[in-house]
Motif scaffolding. Structure first.
Motif, PDB file in Angstrom:
ATOM      1  N   GLU A  69      18.452 -12.351 -43.864  1.00  0.00           N
ATOM      2  CA  GLU A  69      19.824 -12.550 -43.402  1.00  0.00           C
ATOM      3  C   GLU A  69      20.473 -11.264 -42.883  1.00  0.00           C
ATOM      4  OE1 GLU A  69      21.198 -15.467 -43.220  1.00  0.00           O
ATOM      5  OE2 GLU A  69      19.601 -16.581 -44.252  1.00  0.00           O
ATOM      6  N   LEU A  70      19.848 -10.112 -43.101  1.00  0.00           N
ATOM      7  CA  LEU A  70      20.474  -8.850 -42.713  1.00  0.00           C
ATOM      8  C   LEU A  70      20.446  -8.662 -41.199  1.00  0.00           C
ATOM      9  CD1 LEU A  70      19.275  -6.231 -45.373  1.00  0.00           C
ATOM     10  CD2 LEU A  70      21.583  -7.121 -45.042  1.00  0.00           C
ATOM     11  N   ASN A  71      21.538  -8.121 -40.668  1.00  0.00           N
ATOM     12  CA  ASN A  71      21.606  -7.713 -39.268  1.00  0.00           C
ATOM     13  C   ASN A  71      22.638  -6.604 -39.155  1.00  0.00           C
ATOM     14  OD1 ASN A  71      24.330  -8.996 -38.572  1.00  0.00           O
ATOM     15  ND2 ASN A  71      23.166 -10.795 -39.288  1.00  0.00           N
ATOM     16  N   TYR A  72      22.821  -6.095 -37.966  1.00  0.00           N
ATOM     17  CA  TYR A  72      23.692  -4.926 -37.817  1.00  0.00           C
ATOM     18  C   TYR A  72      25.157  -5.259 -38.071  1.00  0.00           C
ATOM     19  CZ  TYR A  72      24.990  -6.698 -33.178  1.00  0.00           C
ATOM     20  OH  TYR A  72      25.452  -7.460 -32.139  1.00  0.00           O
ATOM     21  N   ARG A  73      25.509  -6.539 -38.172  1.00  0.00           N
ATOM     22  CA  ARG A  73      26.881  -6.929 -38.482  1.00  0.00           C
ATOM     23  C   ARG A  73      27.066  -7.268 -39.958  1.00  0.00           C
ATOM     24  NH1 ARG A  73      28.569 -10.936 -33.441  1.00  0.00           N
ATOM     25  NH2 ARG A  73      28.481  -9.347 -31.790  1.00  0.00           N
ATOM     26  N   SER A  74      26.039  -7.158 -40.740  1.00  0.00           N
ATOM     27  CA  SER A  74      26.142  -7.492 -42.159  1.00  0.00           C
ATOM     28  C   SER A  74      27.091  -6.521 -42.863  1.00  0.00           C
ATOM     29  CB  SER A  74      24.763  -7.435 -42.825  1.00  0.00           C
ATOM     30  OG  SER A  74      23.897  -8.398 -42.274  1.00  0.00           O
ATOM     31  N   PRO A  75      27.830  -7.005 -43.864  1.00  0.00           N
ATOM     32  CA  PRO A  75      28.746  -6.107 -44.604  1.00  0.00           C
ATOM     33  C   PRO A  75      27.969  -5.095 -45.433  1.00  0.00           C
ATOM     34  CG  PRO A  75      28.677  -8.280 -45.625  1.00  0.00           C
ATOM     35  CD  PRO A  75      27.914  -8.395 -44.334  1.00  0.00           C
ATOM     36  N   ASP A  76      28.668  -4.024 -45.808  1.00  0.00           N
ATOM     37  CA  ASP A  76      28.042  -2.966 -46.595  1.00  0.00           C
ATOM     38  C   ASP A  76      27.504  -3.476 -47.929  1.00  0.00           C
ATOM     39  OD1 ASP A  76      28.574  -1.181 -44.598  1.00  0.00           O
ATOM     40  OD2 ASP A  76      30.366  -0.338 -45.552  1.00  0.00           O
ATOM     41  N   GLU A  77      28.182  -4.484 -48.499  1.00  0.00           N
ATOM     42  CA  GLU A  77      27.750  -4.993 -49.794  1.00  0.00           C
ATOM     43  C   GLU A  77      26.341  -5.574 -49.726  1.00  0.00           C
ATOM     44  OE1 GLU A  77      30.588  -5.657 -48.352  1.00  0.00           O
ATOM     45  OE2 GLU A  77      32.026  -4.602 -49.639  1.00  0.00           O
ATOM     46  N   ASP A  78      25.993  -6.205 -48.604  1.00  0.00           N
ATOM     47  CA  ASP A  78      24.655  -6.783 -48.476  1.00  0.00           C
ATOM     48  C   ASP A  78      23.584  -5.691 -48.438  1.00  0.00           C
ATOM     49  OD1 ASP A  78      25.854  -9.222 -48.450  1.00  0.00           O
ATOM     50  OD2 ASP A  78      25.529  -9.632 -46.315  1.00  0.00           O
ATOM     51  N   PHE A  79      23.884  -4.589 -47.773  1.00  0.00           N
ATOM     52  CA  PHE A  79      22.920  -3.488 -47.743  1.00  0.00           C
ATOM     53  C   PHE A  79      22.797  -2.830 -49.117  1.00  0.00           C
ATOM     54  CE2 PHE A  79      23.949  -3.769 -43.197  1.00  0.00           C
ATOM     55  CZ  PHE A  79      22.675  -3.779 -42.657  1.00  0.00           C
ATOM     56  N   SER A  80      23.898  -2.791 -49.869  1.00  0.00           N
ATOM     57  CA  SER A  80      23.834  -2.250 -51.228  1.00  0.00           C
ATOM     58  C   SER A  80      22.977  -3.129 -52.124  1.00  0.00           C
ATOM     59  CB  SER A  80      25.246  -2.129 -51.819  1.00  0.00           C
ATOM     60  OG  SER A  80      26.004  -1.159 -51.129  1.00  0.00           O
ATOM     61  N   ILE A  81      23.119  -4.454 -51.987  1.00  0.00           N
ATOM     62  CA  ILE A  81      22.298  -5.367 -52.780  1.00  0.00           C
ATOM     63  C   ILE A  81      20.831  -5.201 -52.422  1.00  0.00           C
ATOM     64  CG2 ILE A  81      21.799  -7.804 -53.207  1.00  0.00           C
ATOM     65  CD1 ILE A  81      24.773  -8.370 -52.795  1.00  0.00           C
ATOM     66  N   ALA A  82      20.538  -5.061 -51.134  1.00  0.00           N
ATOM     67  CA  ALA A  82      19.149  -4.877 -50.708  1.00  0.00           C
ATOM     68  C   ALA A  82      18.561  -3.598 -51.290  1.00  0.00           C
ATOM     69  CB  ALA A  82      19.075  -4.862 -49.180  1.00  0.00           C
ATOM     70  N   ALA A  83      19.345  -2.511 -51.284  1.00  0.00           N
ATOM     71  CA  ALA A  83      18.855  -1.251 -51.847  1.00  0.00           C
ATOM     72  C   ALA A  83      18.579  -1.388 -53.335  1.00  0.00           C
ATOM     73  CB  ALA A  83      19.870  -0.136 -51.587  1.00  0.00           C
ATOM     74  N   ASP A  84      19.450  -2.100 -54.060  1.00  0.00           N
ATOM     75  CA  ASP A  84      19.222  -2.314 -55.491  1.00  0.00           C
ATOM     76  C   ASP A  84      17.955  -3.121 -55.739  1.00  0.00           C
ATOM     77  OD1 ASP A  84      21.177  -0.971 -57.015  1.00  0.00           O
ATOM     78  OD2 ASP A  84      22.698  -2.394 -56.376  1.00  0.00           O
ATOM     79  N   LEU A  85      17.751  -4.168 -54.952  1.00  0.00           N
ATOM     80  CA  LEU A  85      16.576  -5.014 -55.145  1.00  0.00           C
ATOM     81  C   LEU A  85      15.286  -4.246 -54.866  1.00  0.00           C
ATOM     82  CD1 LEU A  85      17.794  -8.374 -53.547  1.00  0.00           C
ATOM     83  CD2 LEU A  85      17.396  -7.915 -55.968  1.00  0.00           C
ATOM     84  N   VAL A  86      15.287  -3.459 -53.790  1.00  0.00           N
ATOM     85  CA  VAL A  86      14.073  -2.708 -53.464  1.00  0.00           C
ATOM     86  C   VAL A  86      13.811  -1.638 -54.521  1.00  0.00           C
ATOM     87  CG1 VAL A  86      12.970  -1.237 -51.747  1.00  0.00           C
ATOM     88  CG2 VAL A  86      14.343  -3.178 -51.007  1.00  0.00           C
ATOM     89  N   HIS A  87      14.865  -1.002 -55.021  1.00  0.00           N
ATOM     90  CA  HIS A  87      14.679  -0.007 -56.071  1.00  0.00           C
ATOM     91  C   HIS A  87      14.094  -0.657 -57.322  1.00  0.00           C
ATOM     92  CE1 HIS A  87      15.885   2.800 -59.332  1.00  0.00           C
ATOM     93  NE2 HIS A  87      15.558   3.703 -58.427  1.00  0.00           N
ATOM     94  N   GLY A  88      14.564  -1.867 -57.659  1.00  0.00           N
ATOM     95  CA  GLY A  88      14.005  -2.569 -58.808  1.00  0.00           C
ATOM     96  C   GLY A  88      12.532  -2.898 -58.624  1.00  0.00           C
ATOM     97  N   ALA A  89      12.153  -3.310 -57.404  1.00  0.00           N
ATOM     98  CA  ALA A  89      10.740  -3.590 -57.132  1.00  0.00           C
ATOM     99  C   ALA A  89       9.902  -2.327 -57.268  1.00  0.00           C
ATOM    100  CB  ALA A  89      10.591  -4.178 -55.728  1.00  0.00           C
ATOM    101  N   PHE A  90      10.444  -1.191 -56.808  1.00  0.00           N
ATOM    102  CA  PHE A  90       9.728   0.079 -56.957  1.00  0.00           C
ATOM    103  C   PHE A  90       9.529   0.427 -58.425  1.00  0.00           C
ATOM    104  CE2 PHE A  90      10.786   4.559 -57.920  1.00  0.00           C
ATOM    105  CZ  PHE A  90       9.540   5.115 -57.668  1.00  0.00           C
ATOM    106  N   ILE A  91      10.551   0.213 -59.259  1.00  0.00           N
ATOM    107  CA  ILE A  91      10.441   0.515 -60.691  1.00  0.00           C
ATOM    108  C   ILE A  91       9.350  -0.344 -61.330  1.00  0.00           C
ATOM    109  CG2 ILE A  91      11.626   0.394 -62.910  1.00  0.00           C
ATOM    110  CD1 ILE A  91      12.513   2.746 -61.231  1.00  0.00           C
ATOM    111  N   ILE A  92       9.315  -1.633 -61.007  1.00  0.00           N
ATOM    112  CA  ILE A  92       8.304  -2.514 -61.590  1.00  0.00           C
ATOM    113  C   ILE A  92       6.905  -2.085 -61.166  1.00  0.00           C
ATOM    114  CG2 ILE A  92       7.450  -4.885 -61.652  1.00  0.00           C
ATOM    115  CD1 ILE A  92      10.335  -5.817 -61.271  1.00  0.00           C
TER     116      ILE A  92
END
Length: 202
Positions: free
Chosen positions: A112-135
């Motif tokens: 769902e991400l695109n260049y018009r996505s709100p900042d909150e969506d990019f923050s959620i994506a960063a959190d999810l990817v960081h969690g995957a890296f930790i696992i």
């Protein structure tokens, strides 16, 4: 990356998760750079200033601004509550299935991400990817014979009740009171050779 994780036979070898963790960290760097920056204080005036260890409810974390507000300085800027300062660290257990579930969540939000996505969506994506890296990082650690799902690379306590067990789990049980502390037995004192015991008083 998702295909590589799904292609792992069974739970995979730690060395296979090692390369996956490296790749996920690179993805996290990209996601972090697209998301709003997270400073130590979340203060636009002092973004890298000291953090107030006793910040009142509803105040920010900036020690400089909070000190000015405490003394009643009218120039002190009203701060909003802080955004998270640390990226998400998922709770254990760290398993192959947990990594697959995290990758499913990443795929859903990335679609769902695109260049018009709100900042909150990019923050959620960063959190999810960081969690995957930790696992993936935890799964890349050498696995001990304790077979602990919460701490795959933990050392073993050979004296634990029920046989050798994960040392981290045993320590946690002692802290929470699930296991009573070991009893210390008082040994009778022995007389040293050549020393006479004091006799009864006259």
């Amino acid at each position: 990356m998702d295909d590589r994780i799904r292609d792992l036979p069974g739970h995979g070898d730690p060395t296979e998760y090692d390369t996956i963790a490296d790749s996920l960290y690179q993805v996290f760097i990209t996601a972090r750079n697209l998301a709003p920056s997270r400073h130590s204080t979340n203060c636009s005036t002092h973004p890298y200033g000291p953090v107030d260890p006793e910040s009142p409810q509803g105040w920010g974390q900036c020690l400089f601004c909070n000190s000015n507000r405490r003394i009643g300085d009218p120039r002190a800027r009203q701060e909003v509550a802080n955004a998270p300062l640390q990226y998400e660290i998922p709770p254990p257990p760290y398993t192959h299935e947990a990594l697959l579930e995290r990758m499913r969540q990443i795929n859903e939000i990335a679609f769902e991400l695109n260049y018009r996505s709100p900042d909150e969506d990019f923050s959620i994506a960063a959190d999810l990817v960081h969690g995957a890296f930790i696992i993936a990082r935890e799964l890349s650690r050498p696995r001990s014979s304790s077979r602990c799902l919460r701490h795959p690379g933990a050392p073993i306590d050979p004296t634990a009740q029920g046989g050798p067990r994960c040392m981290f789990c045993v320590a946690e049980e002692h802290r929470t009171g699930a296991v009573p502390p070991p009893q210390i037995r008082n040994r009778p004192r022995r007389t040293l050779p050549g020393r006479r015991q004091p006799g009864p008083p006259n």
